[in-house]
Design a protein around this motif. Structure first.
Motif, PDB file in Angstrom:
ATOM      1  N   HIS A  29       1.132  -0.728  -0.219  1.00  0.00           N
ATOM      2  CA  HIS A  29      -0.388   0.209  -0.324  1.00  0.00           C
ATOM      3  C   HIS A  29       0.756   0.722  -0.139  1.00  0.00           C
ATOM      4  N   ILE A  30       1.906   0.984   0.932  1.00  0.00           N
ATOM      5  CA  ILE A  30       2.951   2.200   1.011  1.00  0.00           C
ATOM      6  C   ILE A  30       3.803   2.680  -0.198  1.00  0.00           C
ATOM      7  N   ALA A  31       4.438   1.246  -0.861  1.00  0.00           N
ATOM      8  CA  ALA A  31       5.076   1.247  -2.463  1.00  0.00           C
ATOM      9  C   ALA A  31       3.455   2.271  -3.297  1.00  0.00           C
ATOM     10  N   LYS A  32       2.380   1.874  -3.669  1.00  0.00           N
ATOM     11  CA  LYS A  32       1.261   2.195  -4.494  1.00  0.00           C
ATOM     12  C   LYS A  32       1.076   3.953  -4.261  1.00  0.00           C
ATOM     13  N   GLN A  33       1.506   4.286  -2.784  1.00  0.00           N
ATOM     14  CA  GLN A  33       1.044   5.897  -2.547  1.00  0.00           C
ATOM     15  C   GLN A  33       2.154   6.575  -2.799  1.00  0.00           C
ATOM     16  N   MET A  34       3.602   5.803  -2.657  1.00  0.00           N
ATOM     17  CA  MET A  34       4.678   6.856  -3.571  1.00  0.00           C
ATOM     18  C   MET A  34       4.434   7.372  -4.379  1.00  0.00           C
ATOM     19  N   GLY A  35       4.310   6.018  -5.764  1.00  0.00           N
ATOM     20  CA  GLY A  35       4.086   5.785  -6.899  1.00  0.00           C
ATOM     21  C   GLY A  35       4.235   5.237  -8.059  1.00  0.00           C
ATOM     22  N   LEU A  36       4.818   3.902  -6.833  1.00  0.00           N
ATOM     23  CA  LEU A  36       5.162   2.963  -8.286  1.00  0.00           C
ATOM     24  C   LEU A  36       3.810   2.461  -8.675  1.00  0.00           C
ATOM     25  N   PRO A  37       3.886   1.801  -9.659  1.00  0.00           N
ATOM     26  CA  PRO A  37       2.836   1.499 -10.517  1.00  0.00           C
ATOM     27  C   PRO A  37       1.646   0.510 -10.636  1.00  0.00           C
ATOM     28  N   ILE A  38       1.454   0.322  -9.516  1.00  0.00           N
ATOM     29  CA  ILE A  38       0.618  -0.555  -8.775  1.00  0.00           C
ATOM     30  C   ILE A  38      -0.666  -0.392  -9.230  1.00  0.00           C
ATOM     31  N   ARG A  39      -1.242  -1.978 -10.240  1.00  0.00           N
ATOM     32  CA  ARG A  39      -3.171  -1.591 -10.190  1.00  0.00           C
ATOM     33  C   ARG A  39      -3.509  -2.128  -9.346  1.00  0.00           C
TER      34      ARG A  39
END
Ligand code: PLP
Length: 469
Positions: free
Chosen positions: A266-276
């Motif tokens: 969740h944190i990686a996605k919030q940082m902007g990693l393109p997680i769908r």
């Protein structure tokens, strides 16, 4: 970067200050005031990095009060081919049906917890040494967490580990893993009782504030921020290995219990990693699946928790979940205090009105996998791909297949190796040879060190006193 508590009543703190901390004094969980944003340029620069270089780039965004040269040394010492079995550290492979698997469990104890604990062990040693402090970890384990902590902290200066486990309740492999450690600073204590009795002893010692203070008693559990931060790095590594360019999106499927692993996603996605999407897979203990399907969070008691064949997910109160809900509630501590007052009263809460946001903005979906699903998945992967996956990973693969959409790249996180769970593997595929890393051959034959004690907190305290006085 400064850290705040989800409950809003703790002073802002630095990374080093929260590294040795469990729950915040106000009962909340610590997290950064804001997540660092990762730009396209950064993603482009990071794509070609080694695991160590990548982990450094990510962790330094969070550990801003540790000098970079020191942090680099801690990370270089942690993510070695020797400890994790390959230069890639978390290699990604693809099953015949297209589902990808990221190996997180090639560390010393064959479970993904090593990814974070090995970092934490080195970071603890660094901070304690710098501040000339001592820390004595008292923990209770039914298997994975205790061994990961012991392998991370063995031989470290300034740290002792007192680990309680229920006598005779762990597998022969797990016992051998922990009790064969001969390091002076590791003390294994087998309690005549159940896992809950061990946990009660830990709580009782913690509640003796004078004792806790005098003997510098701390814990390592899944709410520790240092663990979450180390886990963020492998989502980036998995993303780069599973894609050719940074315009592609990846979904991660995560076998979940305490929500620690997927919280890092969740944190990686919030940082902007393109997680769908972040796909939460549970076993029979499906409190999280229920939440992501209905918006109802109804934690259960220990008595209502099933004992399953993916035991590391037998959890009915997901301790890291509060971090996600804090973000979901626009970081409003009053909301969190109100919601967790309901949890404390044994009721739980409903955020059904937030479901569209949970799915669209945060990308969460879920599914569950039961004993028969687990066995069928292990068997099917064995027949089709000729490899054995562990029961927790099988839960992930089952759920990933269920929710996969056309063209979606799904990376399933491999959270343990089959060698740890031979009984379930045999139940699934019969009496086959289960591969085990060479370094663990003969493990069960090594001499073991353990003290067996009655279910009594005073006796545990006297063992601690004797060791430290
Ligand atoms: C701890 C563990 C999990 C659950 O991870 P959480 O961070 O608690 O959600 C899953 N699989 C294995 C093998 C584990 O050891």
């Amino acid at each position: 970067m400064k850290y705040i508590s989800t409950r809003g009543q703790t002073d802002r703190k630095s990374f080093s200050e929260i590294l040795l901390m469990g729950l915040a004094p106000d009962g909340g969980l610590m997290l950064p005031e804001a997540y660092p944003a990762v730009s396209e340029t950064m993603l482009d620069q990071w794509r070609g990095l080694s695991y160590r270089e990548l982990a450094f780039e990510i962790i330094r965004l969070f550990a801003t009060d540790i000098p970079e040269a020191d942090l680099r040394r801690i990370i270089d010492r942690t993510y070695t081919e020797e400890a994790f079995g390959s230069a890639d550290i978390t290699p990604v492979r693809t099953l015949k049906d297209g589902i990808k698997i990221q190996a997180l469990s090639n560390g010393p104890t064959l479970a993904f917890k090593d990814m974070a604990m090995q970092f934490l062990g080195n970071a603890f040693e660094y901070v304690l040494n710098k501040e000339n402090k001592q820390l004595n970890i008292l923990g209770a384990t039914s298997g994975d967490t205790g061994s990961a902590a012991e392998y991370a902290l063995r031989g470290k200066k300034g740290v002792n580990v007192f680990m309680l486990s229920p006598e005779g309740k762990m597998s022969a492999f797990q016992r051998a893993q922990m009790f064969s450690l001969q390091d002076e600073n590791i003390v294994n204590i087998a309690v005549k009782g159940m896992f809950d009795d061990c946990q009660d002893i830990v709580k009782s010692v913690q509640n003796d504030h004078a004792f806790k203070e005098k003997y510098h008693i701390g814990t390592v559990n899944s709410i520790n921020w240092g663990r979450i931060v180390a886990q963020v790095a492998y989502y980036f590594a998995g993303y780069f290995r599973a894609t050719d360019n940074n315009r592609q999106e990846v979904s991660f499927c995560v076998p979940s219990g305490n929500f620690g692993n997927v919280c890092a996603g969740h944190i990686a996605k919030q940082m902007g990693l393109p997680i769908r999407r972040l796909i939460v897979a549970t076993n029979e203990n499906d409190v999280l699946d229920q939440f992501f399907k209905t918006g109802e969070y109804r934690p259960r008691t220990t008595e209502q928790t099933y004992v399953t064949s993916s035991p590391s997910m037998d959890i009915s109160k997901a301790s890291n979940f509060e971090r996600f809900v804090f973000d979901l509630m626009a970081r409003d501590s009053d909301e969190i205090n109100a919601l967790w007052a309901e949890v404390g009263a044994g009721k739980g809460f409903s955020l059904a009105h937030k479901l569209p946001e949970i799915r669209e903005k945060y990308g969460f979906v879920s599914g569950r996998s039961l004993h028969q699903d687990r066995l069928a998945t292990i068997r099917q992967v064995y027949e089709t791909d000729g490899e054995l996956i562990d029961p927790h990973t099988a839960d992930g693969v089952k759920v990933a297949r269920e929710v996969r959409e056309d063209g979606e790249i799904i990376v399933c996180l491999e959270t343990a190796l089959a060698a740890k769970f031979d009984a379930t593997i045999r139940e699934a595929v019969g009496d086959v040879a289960i591969p085990r890393p060479a370094k663990l051959n003969g493990l069960e034959d090594l001499p073991q060190r353990v003290q067996v004690v009655p279910n009594n907190a005073d006796i545990v305290k006297s063992i601690i006193r004797e060791k430290l006085d």
